[in-house]
Enzyme design. Structure first.
Site, PDB file in Angstrom:
ATOM      1  N   ASN A  32       0.573  -1.287  -0.286  1.00 24.05           N
ATOM      2  CA  ASN A  32      -0.145   0.391   0.017  1.00 24.05           C
ATOM      3  C   ASN A  32       1.187   1.327   0.227  1.00 24.05           C
ATOM      4  O   ASN A  32       1.280   1.523   0.992  1.00 24.05           O
ATOM      5  CB  ASN A  32      -0.625   0.182   0.800  1.00 24.05           C
ATOM      6  CG  ASN A  32      -2.147   1.012   0.974  1.00 24.05           C
ATOM      7  OD1 ASN A  32      -1.715   1.821   0.617  1.00 24.05           O
ATOM      8  ND2 ASN A  32      -2.702   1.516   2.358  1.00 24.05           N
ATOM      9  N   LYS A  52       0.267   4.087   0.119  1.00 20.50           N
ATOM     10  CA  LYS A  52      -0.651   5.205   0.463  1.00 20.50           C
ATOM     11  C   LYS A  52      -0.484   6.409  -0.700  1.00 20.50           C
ATOM     12  O   LYS A  52      -0.687   6.602  -1.855  1.00 20.50           O
ATOM     13  CB  LYS A  52      -0.060   5.570   1.685  1.00 20.50           C
ATOM     14  CG  LYS A  52      -0.887   3.886   2.934  1.00 20.50           C
ATOM     15  CD  LYS A  52       0.164   4.136   3.974  1.00 20.50           C
ATOM     16  CE  LYS A  52      -0.739   2.840   4.677  1.00 20.50           C
ATOM     17  NZ  LYS A  52      -0.422   2.917   6.321  1.00 20.50           N
ATOM     18  N   GLU A  62      -7.231   4.175   7.590  1.00 15.99           N
ATOM     19  CA  GLU A  62      -6.730   5.400   7.106  1.00 15.99           C
ATOM     20  C   GLU A  62      -7.851   6.356   6.770  1.00 15.99           C
ATOM     21  O   GLU A  62      -8.094   7.777   6.420  1.00 15.99           O
ATOM     22  CB  GLU A  62      -5.346   5.702   6.624  1.00 15.99           C
ATOM     23  CG  GLU A  62      -4.357   5.875   7.514  1.00 15.99           C
ATOM     24  CD  GLU A  62      -2.972   5.435   6.627  1.00 15.99           C
ATOM     25  OE1 GLU A  62      -2.846   5.574   5.321  1.00 15.99           O
ATOM     26  OE2 GLU A  62      -2.034   4.954   7.213  1.00 15.99           O
ATOM     27  N   GLU A  65      -5.357  -5.488   9.970  1.00 15.36           N
ATOM     28  CA  GLU A  65      -4.529  -3.801  10.048  1.00 15.36           C
ATOM     29  C   GLU A  65      -4.380  -3.152  11.566  1.00 15.36           C
ATOM     30  O   GLU A  65      -5.347  -2.175  11.979  1.00 15.36           O
ATOM     31  CB  GLU A  65      -4.755  -3.003   9.581  1.00 15.36           C
ATOM     32  CG  GLU A  65      -4.052  -3.919   7.639  1.00 15.36           C
ATOM     33  CD  GLU A  65      -3.496  -2.711   6.986  1.00 15.36           C
ATOM     34  OE1 GLU A  65      -2.740  -3.015   6.380  1.00 15.36           O
ATOM     35  OE2 GLU A  65      -4.121  -1.045   7.055  1.00 15.36           O
ATOM     36  N   GLY A 120       2.730   1.930  10.401  1.00 17.66           N
ATOM     37  CA  GLY A 120       3.183   3.454  10.119  1.00 17.66           C
ATOM     38  C   GLY A 120       3.916   3.718  11.443  1.00 17.66           C
ATOM     39  O   GLY A 120       4.287   5.133  12.039  1.00 17.66           O
TER      40      GLY A 120
HETATM   41  P1  13P Z   1       2.880   0.194   7.672  1.00 17.12           P
HETATM   42  O1  13P Z   1       3.289  -0.624   6.835  1.00 17.12           O
HETATM   43  O2  13P Z   1       3.725   1.323   6.915  1.00 17.12           O
HETATM   44  O3  13P Z   1       2.870   0.266   9.215  1.00 17.12           O
HETATM   45  O4  13P Z   1       1.278   0.107   6.977  1.00 17.12           O
HETATM   46  C1  13P Z   1       0.445  -1.054   6.933  1.00 17.12           C
HETATM   47  C2  13P Z   1      -0.924  -0.038   6.306  1.00 17.12           C
HETATM   48  O5  13P Z   1      -1.397   0.677   6.649  1.00 17.12           O
HETATM   49  C3  13P Z   1      -0.584  -1.073   5.329  1.00 17.12           C
HETATM   50  O6  13P Z   1      -1.890  -0.696   4.526  1.00 17.12           O
END
Ligand code: 13P
Length: 275
Positions: free
Chosen positions: A24, A26, A110, A188, A194
């Site tokens: 992802n 983002k 998110e 998640e 993050g």
């Molecule tokens: P991170 O791997 O950056 O923690 O993000 C996880 C995530 O939200 C994947 O959709």
């Protein structure tokens, strides 16, 4: 680990679930000029024994969607629930189908507002019922993200499961209708996204096992045995082997590390852990 947490209730079916890793991106990268490098990272992933998908930013999907190798699926990060028309800023399943896309991510925390959206969050009913139903009906496959924030995790697994069940429950009729081939669950935990804080293998396994047990009851034993449940939240090449060894962890949804060459290693480590 206690043997109870370590073992899967559906041990025999574990072997049948094909590993799956998503990247992802983002709201990254900042520059179009960085896309080719990120695409190249994804294209190094060995998809012989693992499904791989990537969620580019909405602005970049149209630039990159035809650049991935066979076996690396381009999956938008969101979808509307209405189709084409007067829906400014939205993306619809009909557009995705026309572009040859097969998968779409919905329900990411998110999107649910966990990064501080001042507007009302997308509800579980909107995500798991309305959006998922619309996508499935349009012929798409769905990655449904769920997971609890830190204050809930601090209360323990029962509180965590209340949130997971609330996230999943509106989608149960669609799971019954469309089956496990069409739906992947991405667990998640918000506190690990993050943050560099990863769920321990014990926490991930305990939660995935409980999610599968709930789905066995709410959908069917068959669905629960076959549905793939990804772990997401600071997954990386350092923790992929230990997390991938958990019987109910079928893969990862990777954020930050999917922007780096290590995404290939994550796939390889997962496949090795499942071999
Ligand atoms: P991170 O791997 O950056 O923690 O993000 C996880 C995530 O939200 C994947 O959709």
């Amino acid at each position: 680990w206690s043997s109870d947490v370590c073992s899967s209730d559906l041990e025999n079916a574990t072997m049948a679930r094909r590993p799956i890793v998503g990247g992802n991106w983002k709201c990254n990268p900042a520059k179009v000029s960085e896309l080719d490098g990120l695409v190249a990272n994804m294209n190094t992933c060995d998809t012989a024994n693992c499904d791989v998908y990537v969620c580019p930013s909405p602005l970049h999907v149209g630039i990159v969607y035809q650049k991935f190798n066979k076996g690396v699926y381009c999956a938008p990060q969101n979808c509307n629930f209405k189709g084409t028309g007067a829906y400014t800023g939205e993306m619809c399943a009909e557009q995705m189908v026309d572009m040859g896309m097969e998968w779409c991510l919905i329900g990411h925390s998110e999107r649910r507002g966990e990064f501080g959206l001042p507007t009302p969050a997308e509800s579980s009913k909107l995500i798991a019922d309305t959006k998922m139903g619309y996508l499935l009906k349009a012929g798409m496959k769905v990655i449904l993200a769920i997971g609890e924030p830190l204050p809930i995790r601090e209360k323990g697994i029962e509180a965590v499961m209340e949130v997971c069940k609330e996230n999943l429950a509106p989608g149960i009729p669609h799971m019954k209708e469309y089956g496990a081939e069409k739906i992947v669950i991405a667990y998640e935990p918000v506190w690990s996204i993050g943050t560099g804080v990863t769920a321990s293998p014990e926490q991930a396994q305990e939660t995935h096992k409980a999610i599968r047990a709930y789905l066995a009851e709410a959908v069917s034993e068959e669905f629960a045995a076959a549905v793939r449940i990804q772990y997401g939240g600071s997954a990386n090449a350092k923790n992929a082997a230990a997390l991938g060894a958990c019987p109910d962890v079928d893969g990862f949804l990777v954020g930050g590390a999917s922007l780096k060459p290590e995404i290939k290693d994550i796939v390889d480590l997962l496949v090795a852990a499942k071999a």
